[in-house]
Write an enzyme that holds these catalytic residues in place. Structure first.
Site, PDB file in Angstrom:
ATOM      1  N   GLY A 239     -35.668 112.817 -15.624  1.00 15.34           N
ATOM      2  CA  GLY A 239     -34.903 114.012 -15.977  1.00 15.34           C
ATOM      3  C   GLY A 239     -34.854 115.114 -14.950  1.00 15.34           C
ATOM      4  N   GLU A 273     -40.477 108.298 -15.037  1.00 13.08           N
ATOM      5  CA  GLU A 273     -39.278 107.438 -14.977  1.00 13.08           C
ATOM      6  C   GLU A 273     -38.135 108.161 -14.275  1.00 13.08           C
ATOM      7  OE1 GLU A 273     -38.351 106.872 -19.113  1.00 13.08           O
ATOM      8  OE2 GLU A 273     -40.189 105.770 -19.536  1.00 13.08           O
ATOM      9  N   PRO A 274     -38.329 108.597 -13.038  1.00 16.38           N
ATOM     10  CA  PRO A 274     -37.258 109.350 -12.370  1.00 16.38           C
ATOM     11  C   PRO A 274     -36.120 108.442 -11.942  1.00 16.38           C
ATOM     12  CG  PRO A 274     -39.045 108.929 -10.827  1.00 16.38           C
ATOM     13  CD  PRO A 274     -39.496 108.390 -12.157  1.00 16.38           C
ATOM     14  N   ARG A 276     -32.201 109.986 -11.168  1.00 15.66           N
ATOM     15  CA  ARG A 276     -31.311 110.810 -10.349  1.00 15.66           C
ATOM     16  C   ARG A 276     -31.991 111.438  -9.128  1.00 15.66           C
ATOM     17  NH1 ARG A 276     -26.953 113.479 -12.846  1.00 15.66           N
ATOM     18  NH2 ARG A 276     -28.138 113.267 -14.762  1.00 15.66           N
ATOM     19  N   ARG A 312     -18.348 110.528 -13.345  1.00 16.43           N
ATOM     20  CA  ARG A 312     -19.027 111.771 -13.760  1.00 16.43           C
ATOM     21  C   ARG A 312     -18.083 112.972 -13.903  1.00 16.43           C
ATOM     22  NH1 ARG A 312     -22.713 114.170 -11.687  1.00 16.43           N
ATOM     23  NH2 ARG A 312     -24.038 114.339 -13.521  1.00 16.43           N
ATOM     24  N   TYR A 316     -18.165 114.187 -17.652  1.00 14.14           N
ATOM     25  CA  TYR A 316     -18.993 115.379 -17.916  1.00 14.14           C
ATOM     26  C   TYR A 316     -18.426 116.636 -17.285  1.00 14.14           C
ATOM     27  CZ  TYR A 316     -22.385 111.484 -18.071  1.00 14.14           C
ATOM     28  OH  TYR A 316     -23.021 110.299 -18.302  1.00 14.14           O
ATOM     29  N   CYS A 342      -4.029 106.053 -14.085  1.00 12.78           N
ATOM     30  CA  CYS A 342      -3.013 106.701 -14.920  1.00 12.78           C
ATOM     31  C   CYS A 342      -3.627 107.507 -16.049  1.00 12.78           C
ATOM     32  CB  CYS A 342      -2.085 105.635 -15.483  1.00 12.78           C
ATOM     33  SG  CYS A 342      -1.405 104.632 -14.164  1.00 12.78           S
ATOM     34  N   TYR A 370     -25.823 107.378 -10.899  1.00  7.37           N
ATOM     35  CA  TYR A 370     -24.817 107.254 -11.955  1.00  7.37           C
ATOM     36  C   TYR A 370     -23.397 107.248 -11.389  1.00  7.37           C
ATOM     37  CZ  TYR A 370     -29.018 108.393 -14.539  1.00  7.37           C
ATOM     38  OH  TYR A 370     -30.308 108.389 -15.019  1.00  7.37           O
TER      39      TYR A 370
END
Ligand code: LLP
Length: 415
Positions: A239, A273-274, A276, A312, A316, A342, A370
């Site tokens: 995280g 658990e890294p 990113r 992304r 987001y 499209c 990601y």
């Protein structure tokens, strides 16, 4: 020094110009820096030194075999969420004994494969999942090691789609249900209680929510100890955020120091658990401008990468820096950087001041996490090539997909 920097007006990845990479491998193309991957992982190791700790790279962030290989060589563990990811870890010579299995929906087959591979721990997210794992392990005459993913109900203050530690998320076991579930697990013949875990969300830019979650989990560990249920390891999830634009996340070292300080002298093996933070800024997406389409209201730069390559921004509204590969003199204009798909949601960046011409190369930055792992074949677009730069060398680590391969598993109806 960053792995990606300008030299004589040319954007480079380590010792190579991105222009030379585009000429050799074509575009769109993901470019990773081995040095950047290693630097991040080593920072994690340094921050854990002197502690009983295991850094399990979250494979979902970027699951390319070469990326897993780089981390496996540095002794990484892995955090997986599917048998597909398990197969990748094994293929890259990752150690199953250092592998954690996360995720809310593990199938029976996945459990069986993971037990057979000898993974370190299953991170369990519901009572029903516990029962299924118990049955599978018993049928294999073994005990499966488990940790319960506790939902600490803290606000990670991040994008709602990637915030996972609140009560109304689908993730984890509610704090108050954890104790009864551990009690029950302690009676199951197919289960061995190993740990406790939490993961409250992704792209966190402050340590506060991590500390809050840690405090709640430590309180649970103490409550379990009173009942004679011993916890061997504490898995604090991933995280930690990165800088995409102007965020100022804590450094890996500060993040770890804060958490270890809170842990004090507790005799617990700690896991992380890294995802990113280890890969995000170690990769970029190289793309070419196909057309410029200036207009009354907006100017569009239509590039050969699209939402299927990097989802992304569309998903987001994420902001990725967009840099010209060759700096041009001349006036900048504001461009909408869009792909050929499209959909109006097919954009990579809005309103970017750039001095560009058709045919120029652009680098979509911070795309190592990601990016490729969430890509798709929408519009029957072959997935991009991936390369890894290592000093002056470039290795093709995934070839560009071929169009025929995209429908090779499909069948027409019988004649
Ligand atoms: N552990 C668990 C249980 C997770 O669910 C995740 C990410 C991680 C570790 C790694 O988190 P990280 O260190 O990468 O923040 N697609 C989104 C991010 C989704 C994160 C999903 N879970 C994005 O592009 O921002």
């Amino acid at each position: 020094m960053s792995a990606f920097a300008y030299r004589d007006g040319e954007l480079c990845a380590e010792g190579r110009t991105l222009d030379s990479i585009a000429r050799e491998f074509g575009t769109p193309c993901y470019v990773y820096s081995r040095a950047a991957l290693e630097t991040g992982f080593r920072e994690f190791l340094a921050g854990c030194s002197g502690r009983d700790a295991l850094v399990c790279y979250a494979v979902k962030a970027n699951s390319n075999l070469a990326v897993l290989d780089v981390f496996a060589r540095l002794g990484a563990g892995f955090d997986i969420v599917s048998e597909g990811e398990l197969a990748r870890v094994i293929k890259a010579d990752g150690d199953p004994k250092k592998t954690l299995f996360s995720g809310v929906g593990k199938t029976e087959t996945e459990m069986r494969r993971a037990i057979a591979a000898g993974i370190r721990c299953f991170n369990i997210e519901s009572a029903a999942e516990l029962d299924r794992l118990d049955a599978v392990a018993r049928s294999m005459n073994t005990r499966a090691p488990v940790s319960f993913r506790v939902n600490p109900d803290v606000d990670a203050k991040t994008h709602p789609y990637i915030s996972t530690g609140l009560r109304d998320n689908k993730f984890g076991i509610a704090h108050e249900d954890a104790l009864p579930l551990y009690r029950r697990a302690a009676t199951l013949p197919g289960i061995r209680i190993a740990g406790i875990d939490c993961h409250i969300g992704s792209q966190l830019t402050e340590t506060g929510p991590f500390v809050e979650a840690l405090d709640r989990v430590l309180a649970l560990i103490d409550a379990l100890a009173v009942e004679g249920i011993a916890i061997e390891h504490l898995d604090l999830g991933g995280g930690l955020g990165i800088r995409y634009r102007d965020e100022v996340p804590p450094s890996i070292g500060d993040y770890l120091a804060t958490l270890f300080k809170r842990l004090g002298s507790r005799k617990l093996s700690v896991m992380f658990e890294p995802g990113r933070v280890l890969v995000g800024n170690a990769g970029l997406l190289l793309t070419k401008i196909e057309y410029l389409k200036p207009g009354e209201a907006k100017n569009f730069a239509i590039v050969d990468a699209a939402m299927n390559d990097l989802m992304r921004p569309a998903l987001y509204d994420a902001w990725h820096d967009i840099l010209p590969v060759r700096q041009r003199a001349g006036e900048s204009h504001a461009w909408e950087i869009v792909g050929p798909v499209c959909e109006s949601g097919d954009f990579l960046g809005h309103d970017r001041p750039l001095a560009v011409q058709a045919g120029d190369l652009l680098a979509i930055m911070s795309a190592g996490a990601y990016g490729m792992s969430m890509s798709s074949n929408y519009n029957t677009r072959p997935r991009a090539a991936e390369v890894m730069v290592d000093g002056d060398s470039v290795h093709l680590v995934r070839e560009r997909e071929h169009i025929e391969a995209l429908f090779s598993g499909e069948r027409r109806l019988p004649a």
